[in-house]
Motif scaffolding. Structure first.
Motif, PDB file in Angstrom:
ATOM      1  N   LYS A   1      48.711  30.361  93.984  1.00 48.11           N
ATOM      2  CA  LYS A   1      47.756  29.306  93.662  1.00 48.11           C
ATOM      3  C   LYS A   1      47.842  28.174  94.680  1.00 48.11           C
ATOM      4  CE  LYS A   1      46.589  25.968  89.998  1.00 48.11           C
ATOM      5  NZ  LYS A   1      46.978  24.712  90.699  1.00 48.11           N
ATOM      6  N   ILE A   2      49.039  27.854  95.119  1.00 46.57           N
ATOM      7  CA  ILE A   2      49.220  26.780  96.093  1.00 46.57           C
ATOM      8  C   ILE A   2      48.510  27.105  97.403  1.00 46.57           C
ATOM      9  CG2 ILE A   2      50.931  25.600  97.539  1.00 46.57           C
ATOM     10  CD1 ILE A   2      52.868  25.736  95.203  1.00 46.57           C
TER      11      ILE A   2
ATOM     12  N   GLU B   1      44.894  26.432  96.853  1.00 49.15           N
ATOM     13  CA  GLU B   1      44.685  24.981  96.778  1.00 49.15           C
ATOM     14  C   GLU B   1      44.680  24.370  98.182  1.00 49.15           C
ATOM     15  OE1 GLU B   1      43.869  23.264  94.277  1.00 49.15           O
ATOM     16  OE2 GLU B   1      44.832  23.937  92.428  1.00 49.15           O
ATOM     17  N   ARG B   2      45.567  24.828  99.025  1.00 48.05           N
ATOM     18  CA  ARG B   2      45.626  24.316 100.399  1.00 48.05           C
ATOM     19  C   ARG B   2      44.353  24.670 101.160  1.00 48.05           C
ATOM     20  NH1 ARG B   2      51.877  26.196 101.392  1.00 48.05           N
ATOM     21  NH2 ARG B   2      52.897  24.322 100.546  1.00 48.05           N
TER      22      ARG B   2
ATOM     23  N   THR C   1      41.648  22.248 100.041  1.00 47.51           N
ATOM     24  CA  THR C   1      41.850  20.936 100.658  1.00 47.51           C
ATOM     25  C   THR C   1      41.420  20.950 102.116  1.00 47.51           C
ATOM     26  OG1 THR C   1      43.707  20.446  99.182  1.00 47.51           O
ATOM     27  CG2 THR C   1      43.564  19.173 101.221  1.00 47.51           C
TER      28      THR C   1
ATOM     29  N   VAL D   1      42.449  27.875  90.258  1.00 46.64           N
ATOM     30  CA  VAL D   1      42.135  26.700  91.080  1.00 46.64           C
ATOM     31  C   VAL D   1      40.822  26.085  90.608  1.00 46.64           C
ATOM     32  CG1 VAL D   1      41.648  25.877  93.416  1.00 46.64           C
ATOM     33  CG2 VAL D   1      43.353  27.677  93.042  1.00 46.64           C
TER      34      VAL D   1
END
Length: 405
Positions: free
Chosen positions: A113-114, A117-118, A121, A171
């Motif tokens: 998930k990170i 997310e990156r 962004t 997300v």
């Protein structure tokens, strides 16, 4: 029962614990697959062995794979876009371009998930590659489209047993407030068409403001799609001209929408309408019929003047040498003509919004408006193409005034 976990001693004297388990069958050869696991302690080995056996028995075990995100997406795209038009396929590829750039080289089973997310962004801050200044942020709508496509792909990977969960689904997409398309009033349309009467493509501009898509207008052909009806021959009463007063006494002129010329990745493609409802025959009023007839006569004169240089392409919207016009040129010319007419700036497709909105305001039932537009659903026509502007609010004021006295 023999313990599947074996104690081994390495050459340096270090003790390890190892086991071998079946992990299913190869996707291509159907051969049985086995995998060896090695741990420092027997407790760790036992925990992992029991976990794998439980997942295998319940059908939740995922075979380890080195397949990258890009490799999986290429295969997923084949099925996801098989029945779509080339333009729609392109939208899928465009939406997934940031995924290929940011996550493409990662093993699909390693994506978290990170990581997603990156990527989001990055898209919002510096993900733009075209359609503006490179390196600037993309809008929320673009991020929503990318995240939606990635979520759909990961959902299929989950169903195939490639991943244990759909991390893209976790997300949250950025908020996007849809911008209401701008439209012209009936007075602005009349002002534009008055100016357009002097233009050789007057008939095309009129059809665009009758709600046809750009590709449908530039894809019209004389022989296959245009039927002049009563305009096919001179009026018997008025001899040598096509008679507006007598128009419709026999049958009206019609156009059939059967194809579109669209631009996909810089190349022009001739494609069928978007849906079955897009195939439609539309009756024309006298002004549109006269404009088309005048254009046909003008093209005959241009052909005679150009001689061998003329290309008889059969299309309605052509240049002075018979070449079908480029779709982008057609949009640009609409902007130039709008400026000369002194009306507010709208993009060509908003002319379609204008036409359908004005039809609805004139009391045309939404079922007819939707059929005219070639839509499959009246609710879609209402929510997407029918708009009210500030001037229209006076209708509400007038109605309340009559009701309340």
């Amino acid at each position: 029962m023999t313990d599947p976990i074996k104690k081994i001693t390495l050459k340096d004297g270090t003790t390890r614990y190892r086991f071998v388990v079946d992990i299913g069958r190869d996707r291509e050869t159907n051969r049985r697959l086995q995998k060896t696991f090695t741990f420092d302690t027997k407790k760790e080995a036992r925990t992992e062995y029991d976990k794998i056996r439980h997942e295998s028995n319940t059908g939740t075990y995922v075979q380890p794979s080195r397949m990258t995100v890009s490799d999986y997406l290429e295969g997923w795209m084949v099925g996801a876009t098989r029945e779509l038009r080339d333009s729609s396929k392109r939208s899928y590829r465009d939406a997934l371009r940031p995924v290929h750039e940011q996550l493409g080289s990662m093993a699909i089973q390693k994506v978290t998930k990170i990581d997603v997310e990156r990527m989001v962004t990055w898209m919002l801050t510096s993900g733009r590659r075209r359609g503006g200044k490179p390196g600037t942020g993309l809008g929320p709508r673009s991020v929503q489209l990318t995240l939606g496509r990635l979520t759909a792909a990961f959902e299929m990977a989950l169903a195939e047993g490639m991943v244990t969960r759909n991390v893209a689904k976790l997300v949250k997409a950025p908020k996007y407030e849809r911008q209401e398309p701008d439209t012209w009033s009936a007075a602005e349309v009349r002002r534009f068409l008055t100016r357009a009467k002097a233009d050789r493509l007057h008939a095309a501009w009129r059809l665009s403001l009758y709600g046809l898509r750009r590709g449908e207008v530039v894809g019209l052909r004389w022989a296959e799609d245009v039927d002049f009806g009563s305009f096919a021959k001179p009026c018997l009463t008025h001899k040598d001209r096509w008679c507006a007063p007598c128009y419709g006494a026999d049958k009206p002129a019609t156009i059939q929408v059967q194809q579109a010329r669209v631009l996909v990745e810089g190349k022009i493609h001739v494609v069928p309408p978007k849906s079955r409802n897009g195939l439609r025959k539309l009756p024309l009023d006298v002004a549109a019929a006269q404009a088309l007839r005048s254009l046909q006569v003008a093209q005959a004169a241009e052909k005679l003047h150009a001689g061998p240089a003329y290309r008889d392409s059969g299309y309605v919207v052509v240049d002075e040498l018979g070449e079908p016009v480029h779709p982008e040129w057609y949009s640009d010319e609409f902007q130039r003509l709008s400026k000369r007419a002194g009306v507010k700036r709208i993009v060509l497709h908003e002319g379609r919004h204008t036409a359908l909105s004005l039809m609805e305001k004139a009391g045309v039932p939404i079922s007819i408006v939707s059929r005219w537009a070639g839509h499959y659903d009246t609710a879609f026509t209402y929510s997407t193409y029918v708009h009210a502007n500030d001037e229209d609010l006076k209708t509400g004021t007038d109605a309340l005034g009559k009701l309340y006295g």
